[in-house]
Write a protein that holds these residues in place. Structure first.
Motif, PDB file in Angstrom:
ATOM      1  N   THR A 172      -4.382   9.981 -10.840  1.00 52.32           N
ATOM      2  CA  THR A 172      -5.544   9.094 -10.922  1.00 52.32           C
ATOM      3  C   THR A 172      -5.332   8.030 -11.999  1.00 52.32           C
ATOM      4  N   VAL A 173      -4.757   8.462 -13.124  1.00 54.66           N
ATOM      5  CA  VAL A 173      -4.482   7.520 -14.210  1.00 54.66           C
ATOM      6  C   VAL A 173      -3.359   6.547 -13.800  1.00 54.66           C
ATOM      7  N   PHE A 174      -2.339   7.065 -13.126  1.00 52.41           N
ATOM      8  CA  PHE A 174      -1.259   6.200 -12.635  1.00 52.41           C
ATOM      9  C   PHE A 174      -1.840   5.108 -11.734  1.00 52.41           C
ATOM     10  N   LYS A 175      -2.653   5.529 -10.773  1.00 55.94           N
ATOM     11  CA  LYS A 175      -3.289   4.584  -9.828  1.00 55.94           C
ATOM     12  C   LYS A 175      -4.111   3.542 -10.594  1.00 55.94           C
ATOM     13  N   HIS A 176      -4.894   4.018 -11.550  1.00 56.94           N
ATOM     14  CA  HIS A 176      -5.771   3.114 -12.293  1.00 56.94           C
ATOM     15  C   HIS A 176      -4.962   2.058 -13.050  1.00 56.94           C
ATOM     16  N   VAL A 205       0.864  -1.186   0.000  1.00 52.32           N
ATOM     17  CA  VAL A 205       0.000   0.000   0.000  1.00 52.32           C
ATOM     18  C   VAL A 205       0.899   1.234   0.000  1.00 52.32           C
ATOM     19  N   LEU A 206       0.770   2.058  -1.037  1.00 51.21           N
ATOM     20  CA  LEU A 206       1.635   3.233  -1.166  1.00 51.21           C
ATOM     21  C   LEU A 206       0.801   4.505  -1.113  1.00 51.21           C
ATOM     22  N   LYS A 207       1.242   5.436  -0.292  1.00 53.11           N
ATOM     23  CA  LYS A 207       0.545   6.722  -0.177  1.00 53.11           C
ATOM     24  C   LYS A 207       1.205   7.730  -1.124  1.00 53.11           C
ATOM     25  N   MET A 208       0.366   8.423  -1.897  1.00 50.49           N
ATOM     26  CA  MET A 208       0.892   9.453  -2.799  1.00 50.49           C
ATOM     27  C   MET A 208       0.357  10.822  -2.395  1.00 50.49           C
ATOM     28  N   GLY A 209       1.272  11.730  -2.056  1.00 53.18           N
ATOM     29  CA  GLY A 209       0.880  13.086  -1.659  1.00 53.18           C
ATOM     30  C   GLY A 209       0.806  14.013  -2.859  1.00 53.18           C
ATOM     31  N   LEU A 210      -0.255  14.819  -2.907  1.00 49.28           N
ATOM     32  CA  LEU A 210      -0.448  15.793  -3.992  1.00 49.28           C
ATOM     33  C   LEU A 210      -0.796  17.128  -3.357  1.00 49.28           C
ATOM     34  N   VAL A 211      -0.317  18.212  -3.949  1.00 47.70           N
ATOM     35  CA  VAL A 211      -0.712  19.517  -3.397  1.00 47.70           C
ATOM     36  C   VAL A 211      -1.917  20.081  -4.135  1.00 47.70           C
ATOM     37  N   GLU A 212      -2.170  19.547  -5.318  1.00 46.17           N
ATOM     38  CA  GLU A 212      -3.288  20.086  -6.094  1.00 46.17           C
ATOM     39  C   GLU A 212      -4.625  19.582  -5.539  1.00 46.17           C
ATOM     40  N   SER A 213      -5.680  20.265  -5.998  1.00 47.63           N
ATOM     41  CA  SER A 213      -7.030  19.997  -5.526  1.00 47.63           C
ATOM     42  C   SER A 213      -7.484  18.560  -5.840  1.00 47.63           C
ATOM     43  N   ALA A 214      -8.423  18.057  -5.064  1.00 50.61           N
ATOM     44  CA  ALA A 214      -9.021  16.748  -5.346  1.00 50.61           C
ATOM     45  C   ALA A 214      -9.961  16.836  -6.551  1.00 50.61           C
ATOM     46  N   ASN A 215     -10.308  18.067  -6.939  1.00 49.83           N
ATOM     47  CA  ASN A 215     -11.242  18.269  -8.038  1.00 49.83           C
ATOM     48  C   ASN A 215     -10.546  18.019  -9.387  1.00 49.83           C
ATOM     49  N   LEU A 216     -10.871  16.882  -9.986  1.00 52.49           N
ATOM     50  CA  LEU A 216     -10.174  16.464 -11.210  1.00 52.49           C
ATOM     51  C   LEU A 216     -10.250  17.506 -12.324  1.00 52.49           C
ATOM     52  N   ALA A 217     -11.386  18.202 -12.420  1.00 54.77           N
ATOM     53  CA  ALA A 217     -11.565  19.149 -13.513  1.00 54.77           C
ATOM     54  C   ALA A 217     -10.554  20.298 -13.444  1.00 54.77           C
ATOM     55  N   ASP A 218     -10.021  20.544 -12.264  1.00 54.00           N
ATOM     56  CA  ASP A 218      -9.135  21.704 -12.070  1.00 54.00           C
ATOM     57  C   ASP A 218      -7.665  21.348 -11.921  1.00 54.00           C
ATOM     58  N   ALA A 219      -7.349  20.077 -11.745  1.00 54.41           N
ATOM     59  CA  ALA A 219      -6.023  19.743 -11.217  1.00 54.41           C
ATOM     60  C   ALA A 219      -5.301  18.676 -12.041  1.00 54.41           C
ATOM     61  N   PRO A 220      -4.428  19.106 -12.982  1.00 54.55           N
ATOM     62  CA  PRO A 220      -3.715  18.144 -13.827  1.00 54.55           C
ATOM     63  C   PRO A 220      -2.906  17.107 -13.050  1.00 54.55           C
ATOM     64  N   GLY A 269      -3.768  -5.011  -9.029  1.00 52.80           N
ATOM     65  CA  GLY A 269      -4.573  -4.575  -7.885  1.00 52.80           C
ATOM     66  C   GLY A 269      -4.595  -5.546  -6.722  1.00 52.80           C
ATOM     67  N   ASP A 270      -4.274  -6.831  -7.001  1.00 51.76           N
ATOM     68  CA  ASP A 270      -4.223  -7.760  -5.869  1.00 51.76           C
ATOM     69  C   ASP A 270      -2.888  -7.653  -5.127  1.00 51.76           C
ATOM     70  N   ARG A 271      -1.951  -6.940  -5.737  1.00 49.61           N
ATOM     71  CA  ARG A 271      -0.619  -6.831  -5.107  1.00 49.61           C
ATOM     72  C   ARG A 271      -0.290  -5.413  -4.647  1.00 49.61           C
ATOM     73  N   VAL A 272      -0.906  -4.413  -5.300  1.00 49.72           N
ATOM     74  CA  VAL A 272      -0.543  -3.014  -4.988  1.00 49.72           C
ATOM     75  C   VAL A 272      -1.796  -2.156  -4.861  1.00 49.72           C
ATOM     76  N   GLU A 273      -1.768  -1.279  -3.868  1.00 46.98           N
ATOM     77  CA  GLU A 273      -2.811  -0.250  -3.779  1.00 46.98           C
ATOM     78  C   GLU A 273      -2.110   1.106  -3.702  1.00 46.98           C
ATOM     79  N   ILE A 274      -2.567   2.040  -4.534  1.00 43.80           N
ATOM     80  CA  ILE A 274      -2.015   3.404  -4.495  1.00 43.80           C
ATOM     81  C   ILE A 274      -3.082   4.297  -3.876  1.00 43.80           C
ATOM     82  N   GLN A 275      -2.760   4.903  -2.754  1.00 43.89           N
ATOM     83  CA  GLN A 275      -3.736   5.797  -2.107  1.00 43.89           C
ATOM     84  C   GLN A 275      -3.356   7.245  -2.384  1.00 43.89           C
ATOM     85  N   LEU A 276      -4.305   7.998  -2.930  1.00 48.00           N
ATOM     86  CA  LEU A 276      -4.025   9.399  -3.272  1.00 48.00           C
ATOM     87  C   LEU A 276      -4.479  10.334  -2.148  1.00 48.00           C
ATOM     88  N   PHE A 277      -3.619  11.302  -1.829  1.00 46.59           N
ATOM     89  CA  PHE A 277      -3.943  12.298  -0.802  1.00 46.59           C
ATOM     90  C   PHE A 277      -3.767  13.695  -1.389  1.00 46.59           C
TER      91      PHE A 277
END
Ligand code: EAX
Length: 351
Positions: free
Chosen positions: A55-59, A34-49, A66-74
């Protein structure tokens, strides 16, 4: 009573059998990463490249593994702003993050060269340089110095000045303005070279510092200016694009080294796709949000090439001197060589 015991016994056996099946199945044999990824940009996808890229990386990673890795976005600075994220990445308390180069020079001086103003003629030149051997060498040197690995260099866009005092048309209009910069001594040097006064402030305090008038202005790409609603507290924008602002997809190198080889490859590939998304996101926001900000009352000035040349002339040589004082080795010369090579390659494109 006997029947009750028998039932209990059956349930117990069923649970044990299930547990054995799970343990025997390879996907459950190891703990999920389980890996935590820190972001400074908004959670609002429409505004935040950056959040789009993440999100695409995680997907991609999770849909393949997915049975071996989880990416958690913050997003939104939940794990800290850029300086804290870089410190966390070095110590391993933050496993992954996307940050700009803002505070990175405090940990690895050569990255400061990317702050040389009016450096790349356009994004294509920047991409050619940063995606090629020069960018790889720079990021490899950074990994050795800091223990942070760059999976891909994505982007925020070109940075532009906004302020609340007066329209900027020529460098002379910058005189005396108090400008917020990232915690980057070279960005501060740019502001000084144009006759204004820089104040380094973290992204988390940017809006309030503008609102409270601690500074008169700031500089950011269009998408970020829109994302933080700077148009509510800033009247004037000049599209001078003084600095190309990369955004880096980071991972703590020890965390990366522990991954199985197929996951290492998957992370790298997912990061390359995320880069397309984030770069496109930044471009789309620039293409659409200028009008939104105009509608909200911002005055936007787009300088001519000659107009920009005046900014470059006043700023670039002075800042290169500053960079050379702070960065040892031949990084600056290599950067200009890489730009030259990139320009030649681009000139050969005939399609
Ligand atoms: O990466 O602080 C800034 O102005 C940056 O553009 C922001 O951290 C987004």
């Amino acid at each position: 009573m006997t029947e009750f015991r028998l039932k209990n016994c059956t349930v117990l056996v069923a649970i044990m059998t299930l547990a054995l099946v799970f343990l025997a199945y390879p996907g459950f044999a190891k703990d999920k990463i389980v890996l935590k990824m820190g972001l400074v940009e908004s959670a609002n996808l429409a505004d935040a490249p950056a959040t789009q890229g993440a999100t695409v990386f995680k997907h991609i990673v999770e849909s393949k593994a997915g049975d071996r890795v989880e990416i958690q976005l913050f997003p939104g600075g939940q794990l800290g702003w850029e300086r804290e994220l870089i410190e966390g990445l070095r110590m391993g308390t933050v496993e992954m993050a996307i940050t700009s180069d803002g505070p990175v020079g405090g940990f690895f001086e050569p990255i400061l060269i990317l702050g040389i103003p009016y450096l790349f003629r356009n994004s294509l030149v920047a991409w050619e340089v940063l995606d090629g051997p020069f960018g790889n060498d720079l990021m490899e040197a950074l990994r050795k110095k800091t223990g942070i690995r760059c999976l891909a260099i994505t982007e925020n866009g070109f940075r532009n000045f906004t302020n609340n005092k007066r329209p900027i048309r020529t460098p002379a209009d910058m005189k005396g303005l108090k400008i917020r910069t990232m915690e980057n001594p070279i960005h501060m040097a740019i502001v000084r070279s144009l006759g204004a006064a820089p104040t380094p402030i973290s992204f988390g305090e940017l809006y309030s510092s503008l609102q409270q008038g601690i500074v008169d202005g700031q500089e950011n790409p269009v998408g970020v200016i829109h994302m933080i609603k700077a148009y509510e507290v800033q009247k004037y924008l000049i599209m001078d694009g003084h600095v190309y602002n990369p955004a880096f997809l980071w991972i703590n190198d020890k965390v990366f080294q522990k991954l199985d080889p197929d996951l290492k490859q998957l992370f790298w590939e997912a990061a390359q796709v995320a880069t397309f998304v984030e770069r496109s996101g930044a471009k789309l926001l620039e293409a659409t949000k200028l009008q939104t900000m105009k509608d909200k009352g911002m005055e936007i000035y787009v300088p001519s090439d000659e107009g920009l040349a005046a900014f470059r002339k006043m700023s670039q040589p002075v800042v290169i001197e500053e960079v050379k004082k702070m960065v040892k080795g031949d990084w600056v010369d290599r950067l200009f060589q890489a730009i030259d090579t990139a320009e030649k390659q681009l000139a050969q494109q005939k399609r």
